[in-house]
Design an enzyme around this catalytic site. Structure first.
Site, short mmCIF file in Angstrom:
data_model
loop_
_atom_site.label_atom_id
_atom_site.label_comp_id
_atom_site.label_asym_id
_atom_site.label_seq_id
_atom_site.Cartn_x
_atom_site.Cartn_y
_atom_site.Cartn_z
N LYS A 50 0.84 -1.20 0.00
CA LYS A 50 0.00 0.00 0.00
C LYS A 50 0.88 1.26 0.00
CE LYS A 50 -3.71 -2.71 1.94
NZ LYS A 50 -4.37 -3.29 3.12
N GLN A 94 -4.31 -1.93 9.50
CA GLN A 94 -4.23 -3.23 8.83
C GLN A 94 -4.87 -4.33 9.69
OE1 GLN A 94 -3.09 -3.86 5.63
NE2 GLN A 94 -3.86 -5.93 5.99
N ASP A 117 -10.47 3.24 4.05
CA ASP A 117 -10.49 1.79 3.84
C ASP A 117 -11.91 1.24 4.08
OD1 ASP A 117 -9.08 -0.52 3.13
OD2 ASP A 117 -8.70 -1.08 5.21
#
Ligand code: NAP
Length: 277
Positions: A50, A94, A117
């Site tokens: 990312k 994450q 996200d």
């Protein structure tokens, strides 16, 4: 039947070229903050990928790395700092975090404007109601791929295997919002093979290698495989499907690159909003 390859790698590349142009027009470079907690090597790789994607489009990533022993309170405090930092446009926590951490509480601490996200309850609820929110990156990336290849969704039977908060559930709502008739399967679903056979669009989001067998897929179906396992196989037995489906995502090179492209695109959008664009 010659199936269309839903080439996520190629589309992600094209999206990155467009994003690089948008980034150039901004006064301040968009910044994505990435939070990695603990020692999981796969998570470290995903965060690195990312960060690399940010670089490719001319954005910056701010890396926060926390030890395996981090508590919920410590992680919440880090998220608060990033929420309050006006230089940061998007926050990626994450998944998964170490077991002692209340992951849901931490996801939900991310401010809606920086939830690029698409992991917060608030964002999910808004998306479900058809209001604006950044989509959960993996299913939102899948929707972009379906749209790019003009795959018909309206009125189609979609069967999703998996109901996780970041993939199966938001996927179901996104397809339903686009007028698919959606069935969501999970570990307690009875007659799974028969249910999957009804799908015009089948999404594999189980997390088990080649769990969905080729003979469960009906002829002409569109097959989306979100899984990725060692040896380059997904959650669906793709080699048994390629000759009879109408379209499929390759593994690798299908869903994975679209997840990252979507995250980066949503961060650019967040930065554009801050500058009133
Ligand atoms: P997850 O949180 O582990 O969820 C797995 C889902 O599969 C659960 O809903 C579970 O049902 C269901 N399931 C498990 N065993 C089953 C069975 N025997 N029959 C039917 N359903 C079953 O996984 P996830 O995070 O959603 O990830 C799913 C897959 O997508 C994984 O392969 C992961 O690597 C991949 N993924 C890829 C990306 C990407 O960017 N490419 C991103 C995220 C995930 P219950 O709810 O009943 O337990």
């Amino acid at each position: 039947m010659t199936a269309i390859v839903l080439d996520g790698k190629a589309l992600a590349k094209q999206i990155e070229i467009e994003l690089a142009e948008r980034v150039k027009k901004l006064k301040n470079k968009p910044i994505l903050a990435t939070i990695l907690v603990g020692d999981d090597p796969a998570s470290a790789t995903y965060v690195k990928m990312k960060g690399n994607a940010c670089q490719r489009v001319g954005m910056e990533s701010q890396k926060v790395i926390l030890p395996e022993s981090t508590t919920t309170e410590q992680l919440l405090a880090e998220i608060d700092k990033l929420n309050n930092n006006s230089n940061v446009h998007g926050i990626l926590l994450q998944h998964p975090v170490p077991k002692q951490i209340d992951e849901r509480a931490c996801f939900d601490r991310i401010s809606l404007a920086k939830d690029v996200d698409g992991v917060t309850t608030h964002g999910f609820g808004r998306m479900a109601m058809g209001e604006f929110a950044y989509g959960s990156a993996t299913p939102a990336g899948i929707m972009k791929l379906l749209d790019h290849y003009k795959i018909p969704i309206k009125g189609k039977r979609a069967v999703i295997v998996g109901r996780s908060p970041i993939l199966g559930k938001p996927m179901a709502l996104m397809l339903m919002n686009r007028h698919a008739t959606v069935t969501v399967c999970h570990s307690r679903t009875e007659n799974l093979a028969e249910v999957v056979k009804e799908g015009d669009i089948v999404v594999g989001a189980v997390g088990r290698p080649e769990f969905i067998k080729g003979d469960w897929i009906k002829v002409g179906a569109v097959v989306i495989d979100a899984g990725y396992h060692p040896g380059g196989i997904g959650d669906i037995e793709l080699k048994a499907v390629i000759d009879k489906c109408s379209a499929y995502t390759p593994v690798p090179g299908g869903v994975g690159p679209m997840t990252i492209a979507t995250l980066i695109m949503q961060t650019v959008e967040a930065a554009e909003k801050v500058e009133g664009k």
